[in-house]
Enzyme design. Structure first.
Site, PDB file in Angstrom:
ATOM      1  N   ARG A   6       0.876  -1.183   0.000  1.00 41.84           N
ATOM      2  CA  ARG A   6       0.000   0.000   0.000  1.00 41.84           C
ATOM      3  C   ARG A   6       0.907   1.225   0.000  1.00 41.84           C
ATOM      4  O   ARG A   6       2.127   1.105   0.086  1.00 41.84           O
ATOM      5  CB  ARG A   6      -1.018   0.006   1.151  1.00 41.84           C
ATOM      6  N   GLY A   7       0.292   2.399  -0.055  1.00 42.91           N
ATOM      7  CA  GLY A   7       1.076   3.625  -0.197  1.00 42.91           C
ATOM      8  C   GLY A   7       1.124   3.971  -1.679  1.00 42.91           C
ATOM      9  O   GLY A   7       1.419   3.098  -2.517  1.00 42.91           O
ATOM     10  N   ALA A   8       0.818   5.232  -1.997  1.00 38.52           N
ATOM     11  CA  ALA A   8       0.620   5.613  -3.404  1.00 38.52           C
ATOM     12  C   ALA A   8       1.794   5.248  -4.327  1.00 38.52           C
ATOM     13  O   ALA A   8       1.597   4.539  -5.326  1.00 38.52           O
ATOM     14  CB  ALA A   8       0.281   7.099  -3.479  1.00 38.52           C
TER      15      ALA A   8
ATOM     16  N   ARG B 292      -7.388  -0.352  -6.619  1.00 39.56           N
ATOM     17  CA  ARG B 292      -7.715   0.692  -5.620  1.00 39.56           C
ATOM     18  C   ARG B 292      -7.957   1.998  -6.375  1.00 39.56           C
ATOM     19  O   ARG B 292      -7.251   2.285  -7.339  1.00 39.56           O
ATOM     20  CB  ARG B 292      -6.593   0.871  -4.581  1.00 39.56           C
TER      21      ARG B 292
ATOM     22  N   GLN C  83      -1.595   2.097  10.001  1.00 37.82           N
ATOM     23  CA  GLN C  83      -0.325   2.251   9.270  1.00 37.82           C
ATOM     24  C   GLN C  83       0.717   2.981  10.124  1.00 37.82           C
ATOM     25  O   GLN C  83       1.919   2.791   9.944  1.00 37.82           O
ATOM     26  CB  GLN C  83      -0.537   3.033   7.966  1.00 37.82           C
TER      27      GLN C  83
ATOM     28  N   ASP D  52      -1.852  10.964  -1.525  1.00 40.27           N
ATOM     29  CA  ASP D  52      -2.257   9.961  -2.517  1.00 40.27           C
ATOM     30  C   ASP D  52      -2.642  10.614  -3.833  1.00 40.27           C
ATOM     31  O   ASP D  52      -2.613   9.983  -4.889  1.00 40.27           O
ATOM     32  CB  ASP D  52      -3.425   9.136  -1.981  1.00 40.27           C
TER      33      ASP D  52
ATOM     34  N   ASN E 137      -5.415  12.370   1.121  1.00 39.91           N
ATOM     35  CA  ASN E 137      -4.472  11.537   1.886  1.00 39.91           C
ATOM     36  C   ASN E 137      -5.259  10.720   2.897  1.00 39.91           C
ATOM     37  O   ASN E 137      -6.490  10.863   3.018  1.00 39.91           O
ATOM     38  CB  ASN E 137      -3.416  12.425   2.567  1.00 39.91           C
ATOM     39  N   LYS E 138      -4.543   9.880   3.633  1.00 41.94           N
ATOM     40  CA  LYS E 138      -5.173   8.949   4.569  1.00 41.94           C
ATOM     41  C   LYS E 138      -6.198   9.616   5.463  1.00 41.94           C
ATOM     42  O   LYS E 138      -5.989  10.733   5.932  1.00 41.94           O
ATOM     43  CB  LYS E 138      -4.069   8.306   5.420  1.00 41.94           C
TER      44      LYS E 138
HETATM   45  O1  MRU Z   1      -4.412   3.171   2.405  1.00 43.63           O
HETATM   46  P1  MRU Z   1      -2.945   3.369   2.235  1.00 43.63           P
HETATM   47  O2  MRU Z   1      -2.121   2.864   3.363  1.00 43.63           O
HETATM   48  O3  MRU Z   1      -2.473   2.899   0.889  1.00 43.63           O
HETATM   49  O4  MRU Z   1      -2.857   4.933   2.258  1.00 43.63           O
HETATM   50  C1  MRU Z   1      -1.952   5.595   1.514  1.00 43.63           C
HETATM   51  C2  MRU Z   1      -0.928   6.131   2.385  1.00 43.63           C
HETATM   52  O5  MRU Z   1      -0.001   5.427   2.702  1.00 43.63           O
HETATM   53  C3  MRU Z   1      -0.999   7.450   2.908  1.00 43.63           C
HETATM   54  O6  MRU Z   1      -2.160   8.118   2.690  1.00 43.63           O
HETATM   55  C4  MRU Z   1       0.267   8.213   2.611  1.00 43.63           C
HETATM   56  O7  MRU Z   1       0.295   9.333   3.373  1.00 43.63           O
HETATM   57  C5  MRU Z   1       0.427   8.587   1.178  1.00 43.63           C
HETATM   58  S1  MRU Z   1       1.421   7.490   0.291  1.00 43.63           S
HETATM   59  C6  MRU Z   1       3.033   8.135   0.425  1.00 43.63           C
END
Ligand code: MRU
Length: 351
Positions: free
Chosen positions: A58-60, A101, A206, A247, A257-258
């Protein structure tokens, strides 16, 4: 003999989240962290798409690179007899990976970039080679980009600064090094001691499972707080900046973002703590507006249970959005590999 300067300087060897090995894709299984550091091998694009869906990765930026490798798996292992057949297989893989996703723009950005390369090649062998090379190039670029972004952001940090971050925008959200945590790593590498306050980031955790794990892995000072302790921590500790990842960043400076980022940003503004976003240019979306970006809603199970234990009465309705949108007026700057973008974002982006 070690002099005072080199004694302070660090060089990190952060975790590598996703890589290509012996014609297959390897990735850290993030669902097992922090208890077990283990890797899975994906054999085809369906396995990569599943891993993205289930947040094994996960993570963009990391899901962008993983999706790129997913296309490379399709190309490299294809037994297509014509270029058209191979292109059809790639189209199918593209659709499967794209739908894994919806919110992070890096996923579709990476897929489109590789599909474009594949279309420029003529023979089966050329397409196979072009797709793999482009995927490998993207993985490598991700590391270089994060290092540049980190070095840019590190300039605003001073020795002893306390930084709050939310979710995980570290090596585990990228190929390695990280975006928001890349800024911290770069500051530490330049000899500054930084203390990080990480939020747990319910419901997928996370912050506690990943950010705390990877910073501890690299020997960086990190304290964990419950998400509910953000305002109190800001009011009672000297926090220099909040730095988070992204993201998707719109032309207007709205940052997806998250979930929880928006409330951290509101709180930071209330306490006059500059709120920064660290994001590579691959996270910018110049085409869409807020209303046509899908905010992913994750399964209710993530809220209902902690591990296997049910923590919610049966029959309760659950709303579990995975992302929120922080408006530009709450953001002091967006740290990119090309410099720090300051408000007004739309005007400065055009420049
Ligand atoms: O749902 P996730 O864990 O894939 O969420 C994405 C993220 O990890 C965060 O939002 C993050 O801050 C951005 S990705 C560098």
């Amino acid at each position: 003999m070690i002099d005072a300067k080199s004694k302070k300087e660090k060089r990190f060897d952060p975790l590598v989240t996703v890589f290509w090995k012996d014609d297959y894709v390897m990735m850290i299984d993030q669902t097992k962290l922090p208890n077990r550091l283990s890797y899975i091998r994906c054999l085809d694009h369906n396995e990569v798409a599943n891993a993205i869906k289930k947040m094994v990765i996960r993570g963009a930026p990391a899901i962008g690179v993983a999706a790129g490798f997913g296309l490379a798996l399709t190309a490299v292992h294809s037994s297509a007899k014509s270029v058209n057949e191979l292109r059809n297989e790639l189209d199918i893989a593209f659709k499967v990976l794209q739908s894994s996703r919806p919110t992070a723009i890096n996923l579709v950005w990476a897929l489109q970039r590789i599909m474009k390369t594949s279309k420029e090649s003529k023979s089966i062998d050329e397409v196979k080679k072009a797709v793999l090379n482009e995927a490998l190039k993207m993985a490598d670029e991700d590391i270089q980009t994060n290092r540049r972004l980190g070095a840019t952001g590190a300039k605003i940090l001073k020795d002893g600064d306390v930084i709050m971050t939310h979710c995980n925008a570290g090596s585990l959200a990228t190929v390695t090094y990280g975006t928001a945590l890349g800024v911290i790593r770069a500051a530490e590498e330049s000899g500054k001691h930084i203390r990080v306050i990480a939020t747990e980031t319910r419901p997928v955790m996370q912050g506690s499972r990943l950010t705390a794990f990877e910073l501890q892995h690299d020997g960086i000072d990190v304290s964990l707080i419950p998400d509910t302790a953000v305002a109190y921590t800001m009011s009672s500790r000297k926090i220099r900046y909040v730095i988070v990842g992204a993201d998707r960043v719109l032309r207007t400076g709205h940052v997806f973002n998250k979930i929880g980022t928006y409330q951290v940003a509101i709180m930071a503004n209330l306490y006059n703590i500059p709120f920064y976003v660290a994001a590579p240019l691959s996270t910018f979306d110049f085409e869409n507006s807020q209303k046509n970006v899908i905010i992913e809603e994750r399964p209710a199970e993530e809220v209902i249970r902690i591990g296997r234990k049910r923590i919610v009465p049966k029959g309760i309705k659950i709303f579990n959005p995975a992302f929120d949108i922080t408006p530009p007026e709450l953001i002091a700057g967006i740290i990119t590999e090309k410099g720090i973008l300051k408000p007004p974002f739309e005007i400065n982006l055009n420049r």
